[in-house]
Design an enzyme around this catalytic site. Structure first.
Site, PDB file in Angstrom:
ATOM      1  N   GLY A  11       0.833  -1.206   0.000  1.00  0.00           N
ATOM      2  CA  GLY A  11       0.000   0.000   0.000  1.00  0.00           C
ATOM      3  C   GLY A  11       0.861   1.246   0.000  1.00  0.00           C
ATOM      4  N   ARG A  72      -0.598  -4.211  -6.287  1.00  0.00           N
ATOM      5  CA  ARG A  72      -0.572  -5.459  -5.501  1.00  0.00           C
ATOM      6  C   ARG A  72      -0.184  -6.592  -6.457  1.00  0.00           C
ATOM      7  NH1 ARG A  72      -0.941  -4.008  -0.073  1.00  0.00           N
ATOM      8  NH2 ARG A  72      -2.669  -2.601   0.293  1.00  0.00           N
ATOM      9  N   ASP A 103       5.579  -5.193   5.654  1.00  0.00           N
ATOM     10  CA  ASP A 103       6.070  -6.560   5.913  1.00  0.00           C
ATOM     11  C   ASP A 103       5.987  -7.485   4.691  1.00  0.00           C
ATOM     12  OD1 ASP A 103       3.316  -6.564   6.118  1.00  0.00           O
ATOM     13  OD2 ASP A 103       3.233  -7.795   7.930  1.00  0.00           O
ATOM     14  N   THR A 126       4.617   2.382   5.705  1.00  0.00           N
ATOM     15  CA  THR A 126       3.222   1.939   5.720  1.00  0.00           C
ATOM     16  C   THR A 126       2.466   2.735   6.770  1.00  0.00           C
ATOM     17  OG1 THR A 126       1.751   0.170   6.504  1.00  0.00           O
ATOM     18  CG2 THR A 126       4.041  -0.061   7.096  1.00  0.00           C
ATOM     19  N   ASP A 128       0.170   1.668   8.473  1.00  0.00           N
ATOM     20  CA  ASP A 128      -0.227   0.772   9.559  1.00  0.00           C
ATOM     21  C   ASP A 128       0.798   0.725  10.693  1.00  0.00           C
ATOM     22  OD1 ASP A 128      -2.527   0.151   8.227  1.00  0.00           O
ATOM     23  OD2 ASP A 128      -1.784  -1.726   7.381  1.00  0.00           O
ATOM     24  N   ASP A 130       2.986  -1.355  11.267  1.00  0.00           N
ATOM     25  CA  ASP A 130       2.991  -2.707  11.844  1.00  0.00           C
ATOM     26  C   ASP A 130       4.249  -3.504  11.470  1.00  0.00           C
ATOM     27  OD1 ASP A 130       2.338  -2.868   9.184  1.00  0.00           O
ATOM     28  OD2 ASP A 130       0.695  -4.284   9.435  1.00  0.00           O
ATOM     29  N   ARG A 172      -5.896  -3.215   9.045  1.00  0.00           N
ATOM     30  CA  ARG A 172      -6.525  -4.500   8.747  1.00  0.00           C
ATOM     31  C   ARG A 172      -6.197  -5.548   9.811  1.00  0.00           C
ATOM     32  NH1 ARG A 172      -4.979  -6.344   2.890  1.00  0.00           N
ATOM     33  NH2 ARG A 172      -3.227  -5.086   3.586  1.00  0.00           N
TER      34      ARG A 172
HETATM   35  O1  F6P Z   1      -1.608   0.054   3.683  1.00  0.00           O
HETATM   36  C1  F6P Z   1      -2.174  -0.836   4.608  1.00  0.00           C
HETATM   37  C2  F6P Z   1      -3.644  -0.780   4.540  1.00  0.00           C
HETATM   38  O2  F6P Z   1      -3.939   0.560   4.625  1.00  0.00           O
HETATM   39  C3  F6P Z   1      -4.508  -1.532   5.527  1.00  0.00           C
HETATM   40  O3  F6P Z   1      -4.682  -0.936   6.768  1.00  0.00           O
HETATM   41  C4  F6P Z   1      -5.787  -1.696   4.752  1.00  0.00           C
HETATM   42  O4  F6P Z   1      -6.598  -2.691   5.204  1.00  0.00           O
HETATM   43  C5  F6P Z   1      -5.266  -1.980   3.392  1.00  0.00           C
HETATM   44  O5  F6P Z   1      -4.048  -1.274   3.277  1.00  0.00           O
HETATM   45  C6  F6P Z   1      -6.195  -1.682   2.287  1.00  0.00           C
HETATM   46  O6  F6P Z   1      -5.462  -1.546   1.102  1.00  0.00           O
HETATM   47  P1  F6P Z   1      -5.967  -1.821  -0.362  1.00  0.00           P
HETATM   48  O7  F6P Z   1      -7.235  -1.085  -0.512  1.00  0.00           O
HETATM   49  O8  F6P Z   1      -4.870  -1.274  -1.199  1.00  0.00           O
HETATM   50  O9  F6P Z   1      -6.102  -3.289  -0.489  1.00  0.00           O
END
Ligand code: F6P
Length: 320
Positions: A11, A72, A103, A126, A128, A130, A172
């Site tokens: 992301g 992705r 990660d 990120t 997150d 995390d 997430r």
């Molecule tokens: O970048 C991490 C994150 O923001 C998560 O918290 C979220 O669930 C996810 O990406 C959603 O990303 P996408 O819409 O790109 O799948």
């Protein structure tokens, strides 16, 4: 070491561009050529890359997103994909790759290192936050401030209408963003995946609040803490109060990076190049306190980052 590559994956996070700039400028300062892999790891399968010289990264320190883009990519998760990507990196004579992301990005980089022998350095970016091995990641501070700005606005309506707002923030799997934003925004309740959600307790707290004269509540929840719609309906039913749901979504991933995110990107980018130049082959850059450090790349994605739960308690006490 003559030619290095840089890729942004996973992301996007505000400050990724500042990191690309820092890598390109640090590398060219040291006489290295830089190749930018486009569209995340997908670029390795599509043969999409471009040379990044000093001037190509002008005027991007303040831009959200990533000029290299990030798609992705499922292929990089397979053995066959790793083999093909490693071959491609060798074919374009890359002597080291700097992967900017989270990660999942580092897991891919680590496997690429094993398959190719090409040094890999991770730069954590990120929203997150995390990633183990660093106190914070590029983009996290910006996302916190974006979400906080929204919550401050929502609070105006919550108070004026004597309403409860459930505000869903990203996260997430982990609750770093929700916890930070909840504490800074004075949220009455914070729901995160790391603590079992007890809706009865939430409703009791709201009922007590109302008896004690509170007229509104903000509940900040990480998306991974549960189904925000169902939680909103449950609270409305059980408390008899006026409850609204606000899902902040992807606005948290974009926007102009804060000074903190940019400075982190500058320092991380410089350090990543330095690690390659000193012969390191599998590290992730990080920050501990005020010190820029590094850890083994595998540690970053194999270890679960600890969350400071004392902040959850603090937010609860301070919002009584
Ligand atoms: O970048 C991490 C994150 O923001 C998560 O918290 C979220 O669930 C996810 O990406 C959603 O990303 P996408 O819409 O790109 O799948």
């Amino acid at each position: 070491m003559k030619r290095i590559g840089v890729v942004t994956a996973g992301g996007d996070a505000p400050g990724m561009n500042a990191a690309i700039r820092a890598i390109v400028r640090s590398a060219t300062y040291n006489g290295l050529e830089v190749i930018g892999i486009e569209r995340g790891y997908a670029g390795l399968f599509e043969g999409r890359y471009r040379i990044l010289d000093r001037r190509s990264v002008s005027g991007i320190i303040n831009l959200g997103g990533t000029i290299l883009r990030t798609i992705r990519c499922e292929e990089i998760k397979t053995d066959e994909g790793i083999k093909r990507a490693a071959e491609f990196l060798k074919s374009i004579r890359i002597d080291g790759l700097i992967a900017i992301g989270g990660d999942g990005t580092f897991r891919g980089a680590s496997r690429l290192y094993r398959a190719s022998g090409i040094p890999m350095i991770g730069v954590p970016a990120t929203i997150d936050n995390d990633v183990a091995g660093t106190d914070t990641t590029i983009g996290f501070d910006t996302a916190v401030n974006t979400a906080l700005d929204a919550i401050d606005k929502i609070r105006d309506t919550a108070t004026s209408h004597e309403r409860i707002f459930v505000v869903e923030v990203m996260g997430r799997r982990r609750g770093f963003l929700a916890l930070e934003v909840g504490l800074a925004g004075g949220a009455e309740i914070i729901l995160i995946p790391e603590i079992k959600v007890d809706l009865e307790k939430v409703c009791d707290r709201i009922k007590r609040d109302r008896e004690e004269g509170k007229v509104s509540e903000i509940i900040v929840m990480a998306e991974g803490a549960g189904d925000s719609r169902q939680i909103t309906e449950y609270i409305a039913r059980e408390t008899g109060q006026n409850v609204r749901l606000a899902v902040l979504g992807h606005i948290q991933r974009g926007g102009v990076p804060t000074a903190r995110s940019r400075i982190l990107a500058c320092e991380f980018g410089y350090k990543a190049v330095e690690l390659l130049l000193t012969g390191e082959s599998k590290r992730m850059v990080g920050i501990r306190g005020s010190e820029i450090t590094s850890v083994d790349l595998d540690y970053s994605w194999m270890t679960e980052k600890e969350i400071d739960l004392s902040r959850h308690r603090l937010a609860e006490i301070l919002s009584l």
